[in-house]
Design a protein around this motif. Structure first.
Motif, short mmCIF file in Angstrom:
data_model
loop_
_atom_site.label_atom_id
_atom_site.label_comp_id
_atom_site.label_asym_id
_atom_site.label_seq_id
_atom_site.Cartn_x
_atom_site.Cartn_y
_atom_site.Cartn_z
N MET A 89 -9.48 -1.86 41.55
CA MET A 89 -9.82 -0.52 42.02
C MET A 89 -8.63 0.44 41.87
SD MET A 89 -12.14 -0.35 45.44
CE MET A 89 -13.93 -0.56 45.34
N LYS A 90 -7.46 0.01 42.29
CA LYS A 90 -6.30 0.90 42.26
C LYS A 90 -5.97 1.34 40.85
CE LYS A 90 -2.73 -2.71 42.11
NZ LYS A 90 -1.51 -3.24 42.78
N ASP A 91 -6.24 0.48 39.85
CA ASP A 91 -5.94 0.83 38.47
C ASP A 91 -7.01 1.72 37.86
OD1 ASP A 91 -3.59 -0.71 38.55
OD2 ASP A 91 -4.71 -2.54 38.11
N HIS A 92 -8.23 1.60 38.33
CA HIS A 92 -9.29 2.53 37.91
C HIS A 92 -9.01 3.93 38.45
CE1 HIS A 92 -12.47 0.29 35.90
NE2 HIS A 92 -12.44 -0.66 36.83
N LEU A 93 -8.66 4.01 39.74
CA LEU A 93 -8.67 5.29 40.46
C LEU A 93 -7.33 6.02 40.42
CD1 LEU A 93 -10.77 4.01 43.49
CD2 LEU A 93 -11.57 5.46 41.61
N ARG A 94 -6.22 5.30 40.36
CA ARG A 94 -4.90 5.90 40.20
C ARG A 94 -4.72 7.11 41.14
NH1 ARG A 94 -1.88 4.74 35.62
NH2 ARG A 94 -1.34 6.92 35.25
N PHE A 95 -4.84 6.85 42.43
CA PHE A 95 -4.77 7.91 43.42
C PHE A 95 -3.38 8.54 43.49
CE2 PHE A 95 -8.34 5.55 45.67
CZ PHE A 95 -9.29 6.51 45.39
N ALA A 96 -3.35 9.86 43.57
CA ALA A 96 -2.10 10.61 43.73
C ALA A 96 -2.25 11.57 44.90
CB ALA A 96 -1.75 11.37 42.45
N MET B 169 -10.44 8.56 49.55
CA MET B 169 -10.25 7.34 48.76
C MET B 169 -11.47 6.43 48.87
SD MET B 169 -6.21 6.93 49.73
CE MET B 169 -5.69 5.55 48.70
N ASP B 170 -12.02 6.32 50.07
CA ASP B 170 -13.25 5.54 50.25
C ASP B 170 -14.41 6.14 49.44
OD1 ASP B 170 -12.45 3.43 51.88
OD2 ASP B 170 -12.93 4.46 53.75
N THR B 171 -14.49 7.46 49.43
CA THR B 171 -15.59 8.13 48.73
C THR B 171 -15.52 7.87 47.23
OG1 THR B 171 -15.70 9.86 50.42
CG2 THR B 171 -16.70 10.35 48.30
N PHE B 172 -14.33 7.90 46.67
CA PHE B 172 -14.21 7.62 45.24
C PHE B 172 -14.35 6.13 44.94
CE2 PHE B 172 -12.92 11.92 44.24
CZ PHE B 172 -13.38 12.05 42.93
N ALA B 173 -13.97 5.28 45.90
CA ALA B 173 -14.17 3.84 45.70
C ALA B 173 -15.66 3.52 45.62
CB ALA B 173 -13.53 3.06 46.85
N VAL B 174 -16.46 4.14 46.49
CA VAL B 174 -17.91 3.96 46.43
C VAL B 174 -18.44 4.50 45.10
CG1 VAL B 174 -20.12 4.67 47.44
CG2 VAL B 174 -18.22 4.02 48.93
#
Length: 447
Positions: A45-52, A368-373
């Protein structure tokens, strides 16, 4: 708790590392759906989303608005004896937040990181002093810079634009500021550099040479690119579209406008787009539309993850909460192969009346939860293949025969017209929009 903050002071006491507890948790300071290490498709997940984290909203915004004074009493500036000391405290607070939240990237404007000086030289000195401290914190924590940028819109000298300003002296001052910001981005290992033309547009055509301003903007961008490449910058340059506000009409109105500008001036080989959800809405588009358009044009790069208020018409920069919107966004992103140098930057701010330190965490946790879903729904859509199969079948007439010849550019217009005379009744085929919307709802509900 000491491993989660730096320096001699903890700015978010009582808040430890934010962990994943699952959808049944009632802990407001825990992830319900974002499980960083969970595999979705072939990546975590962290590599898909790359949160900043957007440094400007999270650590510079104070809750003030045109109708009221600040409401967020930032603890990192209370005891500071100078603007530089306040900036250092703010930097420590930011890295404490990044680390506790578990975000691996951040983004900043030069003026977010360091205060403006009395001269360009002093401003640059301030910037490099804070960048040196940021570099140490990056090394200590593993946090990385997604991209840097320069604030070419706040200072009064930029009231008529920066690269498009009618006074050459302002254009030169803007270049000095961008040069320093590029140098710092390189020094900090930034994976991209963004241009947001906050005032690169016009308020009135009565006093504007539109052609000259756009030409100057192109020259400025090209020169900045050439300088950065000479300094060894290998990253991506981004332009962030926005239609208006603060100007009446900005030259980077939307994805199509920027794409046309880049290709007209020969800049499309080095520049990609940083697409913001709220800006898409202000331009009259869906977020997914702008993402799909950028992907179709080969210009997709990065995302400013937020939302607007559709009944407001203003850049409200709220945190994302719609699974429907993030599912469509992540579907568009996955179809183009996902992020490379870009990521999901939370260009969003907590509300004016959200004044508790925990509110900043809860806002980001929710986003972050919203984009994870959205990611999991998008992967489910791709794995199932129903939507892509329908689209493929809908355009099947271009896979063989005369349709394939047209698709490859092998038919003249005369040939095309001659073929048209033999088809008679055609085009009466259902698009099945309602069925597809129902299927999407099934994905959203996990059925």
């Amino acid at each position: 708790m000491a491993e989660y903050y730096v320096g001699n002071k903890e700015y978010f006491p009582g808040i430890g590392k934010i962990i994943y507890e699952g959808p049944k948790s009632d802990n407001p300071l825990a992830f319900k759906y974002y499980d960083a290490e969970k595999k979705v498709g072939k990546k975590k997940m962290k590599d898909h989303l790359r949160f900043a984290i957007a440094y400007w909203h999270s650590f510079c915004a104070d809750g003030s608005d045109p109708f009221g004074a600040p409401t967020h009493p930032h603890p990192w500036i209370v005891d500071a004896k100078s603007p530089l000391e306040a900036a250092e405290h703010k930097l420590n607070a930011a890295f404490e937040f990044f680390t506790k939240l578990g975000a691996e990237f951040y983004c900043f404007h030069d003026r977010d990181l360091a205060p403006e000086g009395e001269s360009p030289a002093e401003s640059e000195k301030n910037l490099f002093a804070l960048a040196a401290k940021a570099k140490k914190l990056q090394k200590a924590t593993g946090i990385k810079l997604l991209w840097g940028t320069a604030n070419l819109f706040s200072h009064p000298r930029f009231m008529n634009g920066a690269a498009t300003n009618p006074e050459f002296s302002v254009v030169a001052l803007a270049a000095a500021q961008v040069k320093a910001a590029i140098d710092v981005t390189i020094e900090l290992g930034g994976q991209g550099y963004t241009f947001w033309g906050g005032r690169e547009g016009y308020m009135s055509l009565l006093n504007t040479d539109l052609k000259k301003e756009k030409e100057h903007l192109a020259k400025f961008l090209g020169a900045a690119r050439d300088y950065a490449r000479k300094q060894g910058f290998k990253g991506v340059f981004y332009i962030e579209p926005k239609p208006m506000e603060p100007t009446k009409h900005q030259y980077d109105y939307d994805v199509e406008t920027v794409a046309g500008f880049l290709r007209y001036y020969g800049l499309d080989k080095d520049f990609r787009l940083n697409i913001e959800a709220n800006h898409a809405e202000l331009a009259g588009h869906d977020f997914a539309h702008e993402l799909e358009t950028a992907a179709a044009l080969g210009l997709f790069g990065s995302v400013d993850a937020n939302r607007g208020e559709p009944r407001n018409g203003w850049d409200t920069d709220q945190f994302p909460t719609s699974y429907y919107e993030t599912a469509l966004a992540m579907y568009a992103i996955l179809k183009v192969g996902g992020f490379t140098s870009g990521g999901l930057n939370f260009d969003a701010k907590i509300r004016r009346n959200s004044i508790d330190p925990a509110d900043l965490f809860e806002a980001h946790i929710g986003g972050m939860d919203t984009f994870a879903v959205g990611l999991e729904i998008a992967q489910r859509i791709i794995d199932d293949g129903k939507l892509s199969a329908f689209v493929k079948k809908r355009y099947a007439s271009f896979n063989s025969g005369d349709g394939a010849k047209f698709d490859k550019g092998e038919l003249s217009f005369e040939d095309l017209a001659k073929l048209g005379s033999k088809y008679g009744k055609a085009g009466i085929t259902s698009g099945k929009q309602e069925r597809l919307e129902n299927i999407l709802n099934q994905y959203l509900l996990g059925l």
